[in-house]
Scaffold this active site. Structure first.
Site, PDB file in Angstrom:
ATOM      1  N   HIS A 123       0.863  -1.186   0.000  1.00  0.00           N
ATOM      2  CA  HIS A 123       0.000   0.000   0.000  1.00  0.00           C
ATOM      3  C   HIS A 123       0.900   1.237   0.000  1.00  0.00           C
ATOM      4  O   HIS A 123       1.187   1.810   1.055  1.00  0.00           O
ATOM      5  CB  HIS A 123      -0.914  -0.008   1.230  1.00  0.00           C
ATOM      6  CG  HIS A 123      -1.960   1.049   1.231  1.00  0.00           C
ATOM      7  ND1 HIS A 123      -3.223   0.841   1.748  1.00  0.00           N
ATOM      8  CD2 HIS A 123      -1.962   2.330   0.797  1.00  0.00           C
ATOM      9  CE1 HIS A 123      -3.934   1.944   1.632  1.00  0.00           C
ATOM     10  NE2 HIS A 123      -3.188   2.869   1.062  1.00  0.00           N
TER      11      HIS A 123
ATOM     12  N   GLU B 103      -2.463  -1.555  -3.330  1.00  0.00           N
ATOM     13  CA  GLU B 103      -3.560  -0.820  -2.718  1.00  0.00           C
ATOM     14  C   GLU B 103      -3.239   0.668  -2.689  1.00  0.00           C
ATOM     15  O   GLU B 103      -2.075   1.055  -2.627  1.00  0.00           O
ATOM     16  CB  GLU B 103      -3.775  -1.275  -1.267  1.00  0.00           C
ATOM     17  CG  GLU B 103      -4.098  -2.727  -1.087  1.00  0.00           C
ATOM     18  CD  GLU B 103      -4.300  -3.069   0.380  1.00  0.00           C
ATOM     19  OE1 GLU B 103      -4.903  -4.130   0.639  1.00  0.00           O
ATOM     20  OE2 GLU B 103      -3.851  -2.301   1.262  1.00  0.00           O
TER      21      GLU B 103
ATOM     22  N   HIS C  60      -7.848  -6.205   7.258  1.00  0.00           N
ATOM     23  CA  HIS C  60      -7.564  -5.196   8.275  1.00  0.00           C
ATOM     24  C   HIS C  60      -7.692  -5.805   9.664  1.00  0.00           C
ATOM     25  O   HIS C  60      -8.778  -6.152  10.103  1.00  0.00           O
ATOM     26  CB  HIS C  60      -8.449  -3.951   8.180  1.00  0.00           C
ATOM     27  CG  HIS C  60      -7.782  -2.740   8.790  1.00  0.00           C
ATOM     28  ND1 HIS C  60      -6.943  -1.910   8.071  1.00  0.00           N
ATOM     29  CD2 HIS C  60      -7.787  -2.264  10.047  1.00  0.00           C
ATOM     30  CE1 HIS C  60      -6.478  -0.963   8.865  1.00  0.00           C
ATOM     31  NE2 HIS C  60      -6.974  -1.151  10.069  1.00  0.00           N
TER      32      HIS C  60
END
Length: 254
Positions: free
Chosen positions: A46, A77, A207
């Site tokens: 990310h 991401e 997450h």
């Protein structure tokens, strides 16, 4: 559970550790190889404009590692609206350069500690739609980071997403606290998964999933992929990264 769930290991925290010193130790690419050798199905990063962990150069180095490998996916991401900033070329440009298998779009701002909510497509859907089409034209599968909200998930299909990634932070928090609301909250994820299936959307999740809460979350039907980084990295301190990957993958394959 009708199928195994792919494990994509997020390497952000390896990069964060490296960035605490000058140089390139620990190596993000070397740790990606450890994860793949231990059975990971993919690698996730990310990259953020502030480059607090993953840098654009990491994305390209990991592209070189993963692209030649059959059956291994690279997932990038990030916020599709993040433009150029210093040596960060902008999210869309970085994806164009790296051509990942999957692009997970996340509505995080530059000053967020971590991603903490899904898209509100009533507000951003019209702006996202041409971006999604552009990325799909480049050959990327598109996943949208979403809360377990059936109404929003239906909109995800309308703007052209291939998959959604359910934000599992609230589930993980409730699980850790053994909240009285855990069963009701978990049911919202079950219903979100059902809505995704009805819309023809693939289902990912991520997450704060860990070795304790992942087994229950795998009860969600048709869960194609989980992206796990923070907890897996912490577990690696105690048991080594290869062993941590094997334990997470065992849950995903159960």
């Amino acid at each position: 559970m009708s199928q195994a769930t792919a494990l994509s290991v997020n390497l952000n925290k390896i990069a964060l550790l490296r960035n605490s010193r000058e140089g390139s130790y620990p190596s993000v690419v070397a740790h990606a190889q450890v994860c793949l050798d231990a059975g990971a199905d993919g690698i996730t990063v990310h990259p953020r404009p502030d480059q607090r962990h993953i840098r654009p150069s990491d994305v390209m180095d990991l592209t070189s590692l993963v692209a030649p490998l059959d059956g291994i996916e690279f997932n990038v991401e990030g916020n599709p609206f993040a433009g150029p900033q210093g040596s960060y070329p902008g999210f869309m440009e970085l994806v164009a350069q790296s051509q990942p298998d999957q692009c997970t779009l996340v509505p995080d701002s530059d000053d967020q500690l971590t991603s903490d909510h899904g898209f509100n497509l009533k507000q951003s859907g019209a702006r996202l739609e041409p971006i999604i089409q552009r990325l799909k034209d480049q050959g990327c599968r598109i996943s949208l980071f979403m809360d377990p909200d059936p109404e929003q998930i239906r909109l995800a299909k309308n703007v052209g997403a291939d998959r959604i990634e359910l934000y599992t932070g609230p589930y993980a928090e409730a699980f850790g606290q053994q909240s009285d609301n855990l069963d009701n909250l978990f049911q919202t994820y079950v219903e979100a998964a059902e809505t995704a299936a009805e819309q023809g959307l693939g289902l990912n999740a991520g997450h704060d999933l860990n070795l304790e809460n992942l087994p229950r979350f795998r009860q969600v039907k048709d869960l194609l992929e989980v992206s796990i980084g923070h907890a897996l990295t912490v577990d690696s301190i105690a048991m080594g990264m290869a062993e941590a990957v094997k334990r997470y993958r065992a849950i995903c394959q159960a």
